[in-house]
Design a protein around this motif. Structure first.
Motif, PDB file in Angstrom:
ATOM      1  N   ARG A 190       1.647   9.279  -6.021  1.00 29.48           N
ATOM      2  CA  ARG A 190       2.305  10.514  -5.657  1.00 29.48           C
ATOM      3  C   ARG A 190       3.092  11.068  -6.649  1.00 29.48           C
ATOM      4  NH1 ARG A 190       2.569  10.521  -0.366  1.00 29.48           N
ATOM      5  NH2 ARG A 190       4.514   9.338  -0.392  1.00 29.48           N
ATOM      6  N   ALA A 191       4.120  10.100  -6.849  1.00 26.91           N
ATOM      7  CA  ALA A 191       4.952  10.476  -7.927  1.00 26.91           C
ATOM      8  C   ALA A 191       4.468  10.790  -9.148  1.00 26.91           C
ATOM      9  CB  ALA A 191       6.219   9.475  -7.977  1.00 26.91           C
TER      10      ALA A 191
ATOM     11  N   ARG B  23      13.663   9.792 -11.924  1.00 25.76           N
ATOM     12  CA  ARG B  23      14.557  10.644 -10.757  1.00 25.76           C
ATOM     13  C   ARG B  23      14.033  10.357  -9.598  1.00 25.76           C
ATOM     14  NH1 ARG B  23      15.253  14.041 -15.294  1.00 25.76           N
ATOM     15  NH2 ARG B  23      13.065  15.385 -14.563  1.00 25.76           N
ATOM     16  N   ILE B  24      12.480  10.491  -9.603  1.00 27.42           N
ATOM     17  CA  ILE B  24      11.600  10.406  -8.564  1.00 27.42           C
ATOM     18  C   ILE B  24      11.903   8.951  -7.847  1.00 27.42           C
ATOM     19  CG2 ILE B  24       9.371  10.415  -7.195  1.00 27.42           C
ATOM     20  CD1 ILE B  24       8.660  12.481  -9.338  1.00 27.42           C
ATOM     21  N   LYS B  25      11.962   7.978  -8.874  1.00 17.10           N
ATOM     22  CA  LYS B  25      11.906   6.669  -8.182  1.00 17.10           C
ATOM     23  C   LYS B  25      13.583   6.515  -7.663  1.00 17.10           C
ATOM     24  CE  LYS B  25      12.264   1.902 -10.092  1.00 17.10           C
ATOM     25  NZ  LYS B  25      12.422   0.899 -11.139  1.00 17.10           N
ATOM     26  N   GLU B  26      14.321   7.063  -8.251  1.00 21.99           N
ATOM     27  CA  GLU B  26      15.989   6.981  -7.482  1.00 21.99           C
ATOM     28  C   GLU B  26      15.795   7.358  -6.068  1.00 21.99           C
ATOM     29  OE1 GLU B  26      18.716   8.832 -10.009  1.00 21.99           O
ATOM     30  OE2 GLU B  26      18.204   7.423 -11.768  1.00 21.99           O
ATOM     31  N   VAL B  27      14.962   8.171  -5.739  1.00 22.48           N
ATOM     32  CA  VAL B  27      14.853   8.944  -4.313  1.00 22.48           C
ATOM     33  C   VAL B  27      14.304   8.039  -3.668  1.00 22.48           C
ATOM     34  CG1 VAL B  27      14.485  10.783  -2.912  1.00 22.48           C
ATOM     35  CG2 VAL B  27      15.550  11.103  -5.333  1.00 22.48           C
TER      36      VAL B  27
ATOM     37  N   TYR C  97      12.566   4.735  -2.317  1.00 21.29           N
ATOM     38  CA  TYR C  97      13.033   3.342  -2.441  1.00 21.29           C
ATOM     39  C   TYR C  97      12.072   2.473  -2.422  1.00 21.29           C
ATOM     40  CZ  TYR C  97      11.609   3.045   2.282  1.00 21.29           C
ATOM     41  OH  TYR C  97      10.618   3.264   3.474  1.00 21.29           O
ATOM     42  N   SER C  98      10.611   2.723  -1.865  1.00 18.24           N
ATOM     43  CA  SER C  98       9.703   1.830  -2.080  1.00 18.24           C
ATOM     44  C   SER C  98       8.919   1.791  -3.521  1.00 18.24           C
ATOM     45  CB  SER C  98       8.464   2.655  -1.222  1.00 18.24           C
ATOM     46  OG  SER C  98       8.056   3.660  -1.727  1.00 18.24           O
TER      47      SER C  98
ATOM     48  N   LEU D 118       0.959  -1.345  -0.140  1.00 16.84           N
ATOM     49  CA  LEU D 118       0.133   0.014   0.003  1.00 16.84           C
ATOM     50  C   LEU D 118       0.899   1.247   0.071  1.00 16.84           C
ATOM     51  CD1 LEU D 118      -2.934  -0.970   2.596  1.00 16.84           C
ATOM     52  CD2 LEU D 118      -3.076  -0.616   0.018  1.00 16.84           C
ATOM     53  N   ILE D 119       1.963   1.230   0.774  1.00 18.59           N
ATOM     54  CA  ILE D 119       2.832   2.522   0.722  1.00 18.59           C
ATOM     55  C   ILE D 119       3.652   2.542  -0.684  1.00 18.59           C
ATOM     56  CG2 ILE D 119       5.030   3.229   1.788  1.00 18.59           C
ATOM     57  CD1 ILE D 119       4.234   2.113   4.539  1.00 18.59           C
ATOM     58  N   GLU D 120       3.922   1.533  -1.205  1.00 16.05           N
ATOM     59  CA  GLU D 120       4.131   1.622  -2.826  1.00 16.05           C
ATOM     60  C   GLU D 120       3.400   2.071  -3.759  1.00 16.05           C
ATOM     61  OE1 GLU D 120       5.861  -1.269  -6.340  1.00 16.05           O
ATOM     62  OE2 GLU D 120       5.120  -2.226  -4.374  1.00 16.05           O
ATOM     63  N   TYR D 121       2.212   1.816  -3.610  1.00 14.12           N
ATOM     64  CA  TYR D 121       1.270   2.450  -4.415  1.00 14.12           C
ATOM     65  C   TYR D 121       0.803   3.862  -4.120  1.00 14.12           C
ATOM     66  CZ  TYR D 121      -3.647   3.360  -5.952  1.00 14.12           C
ATOM     67  OH  TYR D 121      -4.733   4.316  -6.657  1.00 14.12           O
TER      68      TYR D 121
END
Length: 118
Positions: free
Chosen positions: A45-46, A67-71, A73-74, A37-40
């Motif tokens: 949000r990203a 770039r957002i994915k690199e920051v 981690y989830s 759920l946190i990943e979703y």
């Protein structure tokens, strides 16, 4: 005046075991589902943040998400898995993915997540 014996109230040992096992199972499943759920929520949000920046091209939108994915981690979704379109001069980003959660042995819980930018 004769008093009637009061009936006993409470939980039987069988009832206590049943509810204990049920609550333990629900807790384990909840603990395994919560990270997905946190990943979703982080992915949504990203995607919304990238769409609000209104990138000029699909490649620029994928790069911004990368770039957002690199920051974050989830987030495990790859930028290539995004469906990016433009509707009424507004960038719309959609995504969908599945997560399998092993509950024990051959038993899995499959959750299908999907979302889009706001």
């Amino acid at each position: 005046m004769r008093r009637t014996p009061r009936t006993q109230r409470g939980v039987t040992l069988f009832g206590l075991l049943f509810w204990g096992i049920f609550l333990a199972f629900a807790g384990v499943v909840g603990a395994k589902v919560f990270p997905t759920l946190i990943e979703y929520w982080d992915t949504k949000r990203a995607v919304t943040k990238v769409a609000q920046e209104s990138p000029a091209t699909v490649g620029a939108a994928r790069a911004a998400f990368g770039r957002i994915k690199e920051v974050e981690y989830s987030i495990k979704l790859d930028p290539q898995d995004l469906e990016i379109t433009k509707e009424n001069d507004k960038v719309r980003i959609k995504f969908a993915y599945d997560r399998e959660i092993e509950l024990g042995g051959p038993v899995y819980l499959v959750i299908k997540y999907q979302g889009q930018s706001e």
